[in-house]
Design a protein around this motif. Structure first.
Motif, PDB file in Angstrom:
ATOM      1  N   LEU A  43       7.299 -44.307  54.238  1.00 17.09           N
ATOM      2  CA  LEU A  43       7.069 -45.715  54.534  1.00 17.09           C
ATOM      3  C   LEU A  43       5.952 -45.831  55.564  1.00 17.09           C
ATOM      4  O   LEU A  43       6.037 -45.231  56.643  1.00 17.09           O
ATOM      5  CB  LEU A  43       8.330 -46.380  55.102  1.00 17.09           C
ATOM      6  CG  LEU A  43       9.129 -47.270  54.136  1.00 17.09           C
ATOM      7  CD1 LEU A  43       9.707 -46.400  53.033  1.00 17.09           C
ATOM      8  CD2 LEU A  43      10.228 -48.026  54.871  1.00 17.09           C
ATOM      9  N   LYS A  44       4.930 -46.573  55.224  1.00 14.41           N
ATOM     10  CA  LYS A  44       3.858 -46.841  56.181  1.00 14.41           C
ATOM     11  C   LYS A  44       4.121 -48.193  56.834  1.00 14.41           C
ATOM     12  O   LYS A  44       4.116 -49.233  56.181  1.00 14.41           O
ATOM     13  CB  LYS A  44       2.492 -46.837  55.510  1.00 14.41           C
ATOM     14  CG  LYS A  44       1.354 -47.138  56.496  1.00 14.41           C
ATOM     15  CD  LYS A  44       0.002 -47.230  55.818  1.00 14.41           C
ATOM     16  CE  LYS A  44      -0.461 -45.875  55.362  1.00 14.41           C
ATOM     17  NZ  LYS A  44      -1.856 -45.942  54.833  1.00 14.41           N
ATOM     18  N   ARG A  67      -5.101 -55.496  54.731  1.00 14.89           N
ATOM     19  CA  ARG A  67      -5.408 -54.117  54.347  1.00 14.89           C
ATOM     20  C   ARG A  67      -4.232 -53.480  53.628  1.00 14.89           C
ATOM     21  O   ARG A  67      -4.412 -52.702  52.677  1.00 14.89           O
ATOM     22  CB  ARG A  67      -5.764 -53.289  55.582  1.00 14.89           C
ATOM     23  CG  ARG A  67      -7.137 -53.588  56.153  1.00 14.89           C
ATOM     24  CD  ARG A  67      -7.427 -52.718  57.357  1.00 14.89           C
ATOM     25  NE  ARG A  67      -7.467 -51.310  57.010  1.00 14.89           N
ATOM     26  CZ  ARG A  67      -7.553 -50.334  57.915  1.00 14.89           C
ATOM     27  NH1 ARG A  67      -7.610 -50.623  59.197  1.00 14.89           N
ATOM     28  NH2 ARG A  67      -7.587 -49.081  57.544  1.00 14.89           N
ATOM     29  N   ALA A  68      -2.998 -53.780  54.071  1.00  9.34           N
ATOM     30  CA  ALA A  68      -1.824 -53.221  53.417  1.00  9.34           C
ATOM     31  C   ALA A  68      -1.730 -53.696  51.975  1.00  9.34           C
ATOM     32  O   ALA A  68      -1.456 -52.908  51.052  1.00  9.34           O
ATOM     33  CB  ALA A  68      -0.564 -53.616  54.180  1.00  9.34           C
ATOM     34  N   VAL A  69      -1.972 -54.995  51.760  1.00 10.05           N
ATOM     35  CA  VAL A  69      -1.944 -55.528  50.406  1.00 10.05           C
ATOM     36  C   VAL A  69      -3.049 -54.906  49.579  1.00 10.05           C
ATOM     37  O   VAL A  69      -2.872 -54.554  48.401  1.00 10.05           O
ATOM     38  CB  VAL A  69      -2.055 -57.063  50.438  1.00 10.05           C
ATOM     39  CG1 VAL A  69      -2.184 -57.621  49.027  1.00 10.05           C
ATOM     40  CG2 VAL A  69      -0.853 -57.676  51.148  1.00 10.05           C
ATOM     41  N   ILE A  89       5.943 -52.556  48.022  1.00  4.96           N
ATOM     42  CA  ILE A  89       5.474 -53.089  49.305  1.00  4.96           C
ATOM     43  C   ILE A  89       6.466 -54.131  49.788  1.00  4.96           C
ATOM     44  O   ILE A  89       6.904 -54.990  49.009  1.00  4.96           O
ATOM     45  CB  ILE A  89       4.048 -53.679  49.201  1.00  4.96           C
ATOM     46  CG1 ILE A  89       3.571 -54.141  50.583  1.00  4.96           C
ATOM     47  CG2 ILE A  89       3.965 -54.789  48.179  1.00  4.96           C
ATOM     48  CD1 ILE A  89       2.093 -54.479  50.642  1.00  4.96           C
ATOM     49  N   VAL A  90       6.871 -54.007  51.028  1.00  2.00           N
ATOM     50  CA  VAL A  90       7.813 -54.939  51.633  1.00  2.00           C
ATOM     51  C   VAL A  90       7.035 -55.832  52.578  1.00  2.00           C
ATOM     52  O   VAL A  90       6.454 -55.348  53.551  1.00  2.00           O
ATOM     53  CB  VAL A  90       8.933 -54.200  52.391  1.00  2.00           C
ATOM     54  CG1 VAL A  90       9.875 -55.208  53.046  1.00  2.00           C
ATOM     55  CG2 VAL A  90       9.684 -53.258  51.462  1.00  2.00           C
ATOM     56  N   ILE A 102       4.518 -50.242  53.372  1.00  2.40           N
ATOM     57  CA  ILE A 102       4.151 -49.697  52.068  1.00  2.40           C
ATOM     58  C   ILE A 102       5.085 -48.521  51.770  1.00  2.40           C
ATOM     59  O   ILE A 102       5.206 -47.592  52.577  1.00  2.40           O
ATOM     60  CB  ILE A 102       2.686 -49.230  52.052  1.00  2.40           C
ATOM     61  CG1 ILE A 102       1.747 -50.393  52.343  1.00  2.40           C
ATOM     62  CG2 ILE A 102       2.332 -48.614  50.705  1.00  2.40           C
ATOM     63  CD1 ILE A 102       0.291 -49.994  52.394  1.00  2.40           C
ATOM     64  N   VAL A 103       5.739 -48.586  50.629  1.00  2.00           N
ATOM     65  CA  VAL A 103       6.673 -47.538  50.213  1.00  2.00           C
ATOM     66  C   VAL A 103       5.938 -46.607  49.249  1.00  2.00           C
ATOM     67  O   VAL A 103       5.476 -47.029  48.190  1.00  2.00           O
ATOM     68  CB  VAL A 103       7.916 -48.133  49.526  1.00  2.00           C
ATOM     69  CG1 VAL A 103       8.928 -47.026  49.230  1.00  2.00           C
ATOM     70  CG2 VAL A 103       8.537 -49.227  50.392  1.00  2.00           C
ATOM     71  N   MET A 104       5.815 -45.334  49.633  1.00  4.08           N
ATOM     72  CA  MET A 104       5.005 -44.387  48.873  1.00  4.08           C
ATOM     73  C   MET A 104       5.781 -43.107  48.573  1.00  4.08           C
ATOM     74  O   MET A 104       6.832 -42.833  49.163  1.00  4.08           O
ATOM     75  CB  MET A 104       3.737 -44.026  49.667  1.00  4.08           C
ATOM     76  CG  MET A 104       2.844 -45.190  50.031  1.00  4.08           C
ATOM     77  SD  MET A 104       1.405 -44.634  50.977  1.00  4.08           S
ATOM     78  CE  MET A 104       2.215 -44.052  52.475  1.00  4.08           C
ATOM     79  N   GLU A 105       5.206 -42.326  47.671  1.00  3.17           N
ATOM     80  CA  GLU A 105       5.683 -40.977  47.393  1.00  3.17           C
ATOM     81  C   GLU A 105       5.655 -40.147  48.671  1.00  3.17           C
ATOM     82  O   GLU A 105       4.698 -40.214  49.454  1.00  3.17           O
ATOM     83  CB  GLU A 105       4.759 -40.347  46.340  1.00  3.17           C
ATOM     84  CG  GLU A 105       4.865 -38.855  46.192  1.00  3.17           C
ATOM     85  CD  GLU A 105       3.711 -38.272  45.393  1.00  3.17           C
ATOM     86  OE1 GLU A 105       3.792 -37.071  45.073  1.00  3.17           O
ATOM     87  OE2 GLU A 105       2.736 -38.996  45.106  1.00  3.17           O
ATOM     88  N   LEU A 106       6.696 -39.374  48.886  1.00  2.00           N
ATOM     89  CA  LEU A 106       6.736 -38.459  50.020  1.00  2.00           C
ATOM     90  C   LEU A 106       6.219 -37.097  49.567  1.00  2.00           C
ATOM     91  O   LEU A 106       6.844 -36.423  48.754  1.00  2.00           O
ATOM     92  CB  LEU A 106       8.166 -38.318  50.553  1.00  2.00           C
ATOM     93  CG  LEU A 106       8.336 -37.355  51.735  1.00  2.00           C
ATOM     94  CD1 LEU A 106       7.595 -37.864  52.960  1.00  2.00           C
ATOM     95  CD2 LEU A 106       9.813 -37.125  52.041  1.00  2.00           C
TER      96      LEU A 106
END
Length: 553
Positions: A43-44, A67-69, A89-90, A102-106
Motif C-alpha cells: 500500500l502506497k 499524482r496518485a490517480v 486505489i482507495v 494505492i494498492v499494488m502487488e507486493l
C-alpha cells in the motif's frame, strides 16, 4: 483509516497494515494484508512525509492526490510481467479528510538500489536487468505512457532475479495535463535526460537515456555524473563528458550508443533490445525471453520536433554516439540559465524536484547507492597516460591500401591513432572527418557519406578493423571539417602529460581525446581525464598541442 473490532488498522475497510517498507517524498509504502482475498499487498500512502512539508507547501496534498490517480491510471493500462501490478486505489470520500492509498502487488525482494549498495553487478545480470526494464518501458510507451523517473529505487527485484518497474507516479500520459508549473523539473537529477532539462517532454528516448544511466551504474559501480549538489549534477547531465565504461564488457558499446545527448541519435526500443541481446550472446549467456510488446490504443508516442538551439549554439550538432559532450561551448549559457533560476527562486529552490517516492529519501542521490557511487573502477596498467611500455611508434602513416595490423597497447599514441585513421581511409576514401574521439581501446568518428555530402555516418575502429556503426545525422553547409591526417599527433604525449598536471589528475582511471571544431571555428584537441571520484576535466588545445585553456570539473 478504519479500525476493526479487533483493533486492526484497516484501509478502505479491507487492507490491514502490517509494517512500513520505506518512505520518501510521496509518503510511505506499507506491507499490508488484503483480508478479503487473504493475500499480502503493498500500500502506497500518498501524503507528505511530515507536517512541516505540508505546511510549507499547502497545495502539495492536492498535487499528490492527482499524482496518485495518475499513477493508478497509468499502471491500470499495463498488464506486463515486468511492470508492478496495481489492484485498487482507495480515495477519501468527497469532502472528507484523508489521502489516497494505492494498492499494488507486493514484490518480495529488494530494490535495485538496495542491491547496488553491495557493489556493481556482473555484466550478465545487468544485461538481463536491462532487457526486463526495457520490456516494461516498451510496453508503457506502446500505451502512450512515459515513466520519466527510471532509477534504481524504482526497479524491484523478484527472488528469481527478474526486474519489476514501479512508481509511475510522475508518468506522463498521452493527452493528459501536466501537473507541474513551468520551470519545475520532474524526476531525479542523476537520471534525468538532458533534453528534459532543456524543456523537451514527450520523448520515449528520454526514458531510454535514464535506463542507460541505470545500467551504467549497475555495471560500473559508479555514477559518472553525480556531483556534490543537485544543481551541479544537472549541469553535468547537460554537457559534461561521460567516462567510457571499463567494467561493462560487451555492454560498453551499447551504453555508448545510448548515452548520447541528441535523443534522435539514440537507438529506439526495438534496436536497443537487439543490441542488448547481441551483447548477451557475445558474453556467452542465455538471453531471457521477454514477452512481445503489443501496440496499445495510442501506439508509440510521437516525438515532438527538437528544441531550437540556444543563441550562437547548436545543442544537437553532434549526433555521434559518444560519451563526450558535443557542445561544451554551451556550458556558460546553460550555467547562466540555471543560476538565473536559482536567483529567481532562492537558493533552496534552485533546482526544484517533485517528491519522488524514493524509499531512501535521497532526491539528490536519485536512488543510487552511496556505496556504489564511491566504488570507482580499478586502474589498469594500459591506462598510464601518454606512455605505452614496449611499443615502438611507427615513423609515418602506412601507405594507402596496405594491410593494417591490429595495434598493440593503448590506441592513445601517435602511431596507433595514425593506424586507425588509415583504416577509416581504406573504408571511406577520406581522412577528412567531422570529429573523432580516441579511447584506449577504440576510436569513434563521424565521416560524411560522400565528398561534399551533408549526411554523416558513425564509424568505429576496434581490434584493427574500421566498421560503420550507422547514420549519425547531418552537418550544415559550410560547417568546418578536419583533415585528421594533418593533426600533429606527435604532440599528443606531451599534451597528455601537461593535461595531467593542469587538471590535477596524475593517475586518471578514465581518459579520451576529443578532436573537433571548437566554438571559434578552429580545429581543437581536447584530452578529458578523470579519477574514480569524477574529478578532472578537459584541456583545450589546438591541433599542434598548444594549450589554450583548462576546464576543471
Amino acid at each position: 483509516m478504519d479500525n476493526s473490532e479487533a483493533g486492526r488498522q484497516l484501509i478502505g475497510g479491507r487492507f490491514e497494515l502490517i509494517a512500513p517498507l520505506g518512505s520518501g517524498g510521496m509518503g510511505t509504502v506499507w506491507r499490508a494484508r488484503d483480508i478479503a482475498l487473504h493475500r499480502e499487498v503493498a500500500l502506497k500512502e500518498v501524503r507528505p512525509p511530515d507536517p512541516a512539508t505540508a505546511a510549507a507547501q499547502p497545495a502539495l496534498a492536492d498535487q499528490l492526490r492527482e499524482r496518485a490517480v495518475r499513477e493508478a491510471r497509468a499502471l491500470a493500462r499495463l498488464a506486463h510481467p515486468h511492470v508492478v501490478t496495481i489492484h485498487h486505489i482507495v480515495e477519501p470520500a468527497d469532502g472528507a479528510e484523508g489521502h489516497p492509498w494505492i494498492v499494488m502487488e507486493l514484490v518480495k525482494g529488494g530494490s535495485l538500489y538496495d542491491r547496488l549498495a553491495s557493489g556493481p553487478m556482473p555484466v550478465a545480470e545487468v544485461l538481463r536487468l536491462g532487457l526486463d526494464v526495457l520490456s516494461a518501458l516498451r510496453a508503457a510507451h506502446a500505451e502512450g505512457v512515459l515513466h520519466r523517473d527510471v532509477k534504481p529505487a524504482n526497479v524491484l527485484l523478484r527472488p528469481d532475479g527478474s526486474a519489476v518497474l514501479t512508481d509511475f507516479g510522475i508518468a506522463a500520459l498521452h493527452g493528459s495535463t501536466a501537473l507541474t508549473s513551468t520551470g519545475v523539473l520532474i524526476g531525479s537529477p542523476e537520471y534525468i535526460a538532458p533534453e528534459r532539462v532543456r524543456g523537451a517532454e514527450g520523448l520515449a528516448a528520454s526514458d531510454l537515456w535514464s535506463l542507460g544511466m541505470l545500467l551504467y551504474v549497475a555495471a560500473e559501480g559508479v555514477h559518472p555524473l553525480r556531483r556534490a549538489t543537485s544543481l551541479a549534477t544537472v549541469v553535468a547531465v547537460l554537457d559534461e563528458p561521460i567516462p567510457a565504461p571499463v567494467r561493462s564488457g560487451p555492454l560498453g558499446p551499447v551504453l555508448e550508443r545510448l548515452l548520447v545527448r541528441d535523443p534522435v541519435a539514440r537507438p529506439g526500443g526495438e534496436e536497443l533490445e537487439a543490441l542488448l541481446r547481441n551483447a548477451s550472446s557475445a558474453l556467452g549467456g542465455a538471453t531471457p525471453v521477454t514477452p512481445p510488446v503489443a501496440l496499445g490504443q495510442y501506439g508509440p508516442p510521437t516525438p515532438p520536433p527538437p528544441l531550437p538551439p540556444a543563441p550562437g549554439s547548436n545543442p544537437y550538432a553532434t549526433t555521434v554516439p559518444v560519451a563526450a559532450p558535443a557542445a561544451a561551448r554551451r556550458r556558460p549559457v546553460l550555467i547562466a540559465g540555471l543560476l538565473a533560476m536559482a536567483l529567481a527562486g532562492g537558493v533552496a529552490g534552485a533546482v526544484k524536484w517533485l517528491p519522488d517516492g524514493d524509499t531512501r529519501g535521497g532526491d539528490a542521490k536519485g536512488g543510487a547507492s552511496p556505496a556504489a557511487s564511491s566504488a570507482g573502477p580499478n586502474p589498469s596498467p594500459s591506462r598510464t597516460p601518454g606512455r605505452t611500455p614496449g611499443l615502438t611508434p611507427k615513423a609515418s602513416t602506412p601507405p594507402s591500401g596496405a594491410p593494417v595490423d591490429p595495434p598493440k597497447g593503448t590506441l592513445i599514441t601517435p602511431a596507433n591513432i595514425r593506424t586507425a585513421i588509415e583504416a577509416f581511409k581504406q573504408q571511406t576514401g577520406t581522412t577528412t572527418f567531422v570529429n573523432m574521439r580516441i579511447y584506449d581501446d577504440y576510436v569513434i568518428t563521424s565521416i560524411p557519406t560522400a565528398p561534399g555530402a551533408r549526411t554523416v555516418d558513425s564509424w568505429q575502429y576496434r581490434n584493427g578493423a574500421a566498421k560503420r556503426s550507422g547514420p549519425a545525422g547531418t552537418v550544415k553547409d559550410g560547417d568546418p571539417l578536419i583533415d585528421m591526417a594533418k593533426v600533429n599527433w606527435d604532440a599528443l604525449p606531451a599534451l597528455l602529460e601537461q593535461s595531467e598536471k593542469d587538471l590535477g589528475v596524475p593517475n586518471p582511471t578514465s581518459r579520451y581525446i576529443n578532436v573537433e571544431t571548437w566554438q571559434d571555428g578552429t580545429p581543437s584537441m581536447r584530452p578529458y581525464l578523470s579519477d574514480p571520484y569524477g574529478q578532472g576535466g578537459y584541456v583545450l588545445a589546438d591541433t599542434d598541442g598548444k594549450v589554450k585553456k583548462v576546464y576543471r570539473n
